[in-house]
Scaffold this motif. Structure first.
Motif: not given
Ligand code: C2E
Ligand code: MG
Ligand code: MG
Ligand code: MG
Length: 274
Positions: A170-181
């Motif tokens: 299964t692939a894993v994506a990092l969601d919402d990049f740019g909203t955190g630190y």
């Protein structure tokens, strides 16, 4: 007009807090009932290849249309499902429904959102593997989307969970990049297959030079690290053009299609979107 004393202000504050807490408890028990009564649905939003603008994948998004008191948006019910522990059942429902809905559509990848709380469950990877088996859904067509909150909170477990999921295929994506630190340099250690640039950043490429530079930089670094880059919240043609120029691989947003029931999504499968 009258002066509000310290005591009154405290009472006001308590009342507001109490009613927010009451509302939360109410929604919590609504979610529990809603799951039993099968009031939840899963809608889908196309993810298109930046070049061909053809649908290559879809993101599953939870919906609650049959709530007797009126529909609530995921931004409201997901956090309550998380704090109450109901996200385990809700998350399992979404995964199972999405895998069985998408199973016959062999050319489409499926992306499913996972809450930090689900990731915390030591049985999580086994549950995913169980659903894949039950639905006869090929692991390589599934991608799980996680936000950086969890990764930062518990880097050890995040790493092992991501590695275990990748071992399943299964692939894993990092969601919402740019909203955190966190920087992309730090996140690199987690072997994400995909990075999704949040709409608050990607949606700015057409009207803000700094945002645009940030997006291009992110795309360049992520691509150099071998990650697939998806931009979220694409709403107009100018954004499409700029994101393509910046080297973005895939695009998602209202410009192509809003999230819709499965049946409506199927109509869009064989045409160029946008
Ligand atoms: P997300 O995973 O980042 O999903 C994308 C959100 O952006 C969706 O909102 C989608 O409708 C919205 N969106 C897509 N294109 C555009 C656009 O062009 N413009 C704008 N303004 N918005 C756009 P939605 O469906 O309301 O979901 C909100 C969030 O709730 C999701 O953000 C995700 O974090 C969470 N969520 C939704 N379904 C699930 C679920 O099944 N499980 C979990 N854990 N979280 C979920
Ligand atoms: Mg998502
Ligand atoms: Mg997102
Ligand atoms: Mg989001």
């Amino acid at each position: 007009h009258s002066k509000i004393t310290g005591k009154d202000r405290l009472t006001h504050y308590d009342a507001a807090l109490n009613s927010a807490r009451e509302r939360q408890l109410l929604i919590e028990s609504d979610i529990r009932d809603g799951l039993e009564r099968e009031e939840f649905d899963v809608w889908y939003q196309p993810i298109v290849d930046a070049r061909s603008q053809m649908m290559v994948g879809i993101e599953a998004l939870a919906r609650w249309p049959r709530r007797p008191d009126g529909e609530l948006k995921p931004d409201e019910f997901i956090p309550i499902a998380e704090t109450s522990g109901l996200i385990y059942s809700l998350g399992q429902f979404v995964l199972r429904r999405a895998c069985s809905d998408l199973q016959p559509l062999e050319d489409l990848k499926l992306s499913v959102n996972i809450s930090p709380a689900q990731f915390r469950d030591p049985e999580f990877e086994n549950k995913v593997s169980g659903v894949l088996e039950t639905c006869r859904f090929p692991a390589h067509r599934l991608q799980l989307e996680v936000t950086e909150t969890y990764v930062l909170e518990n880097p050890e477990r995040a790493r092992s969970a991501i590695d275990n999921l990748k071992a399943l295929g299964t692939a894993v994506a990092l969601d919402d990049f740019g909203t955190g630190y966190s920087s992309i340099g730090y996140l690199r250690r987690f072997n994400f297959d995909t990075i999704k640039i949040d709409k608050s950043l990607a949606g700015m490429v057409d009207d803000d030079e700094q945002a645009s530079a940030l997006v291009s930089g992110t795309i360049r670094i992520a691509s150099a690290l071998g990650m697939l880059v998806v931009a979220e919240g694409v709403e107009n043609e100018k954004q499409v053009k700029l994101l393509k120029q910046a080297g973005c691989d895939q695009l998602q947003g209202y410009y192509f299609s809003k999230p819709m029931p499965l049946h409506d999504i199927l109509q869009l499968r064989l045409q160029r979107l946008g």
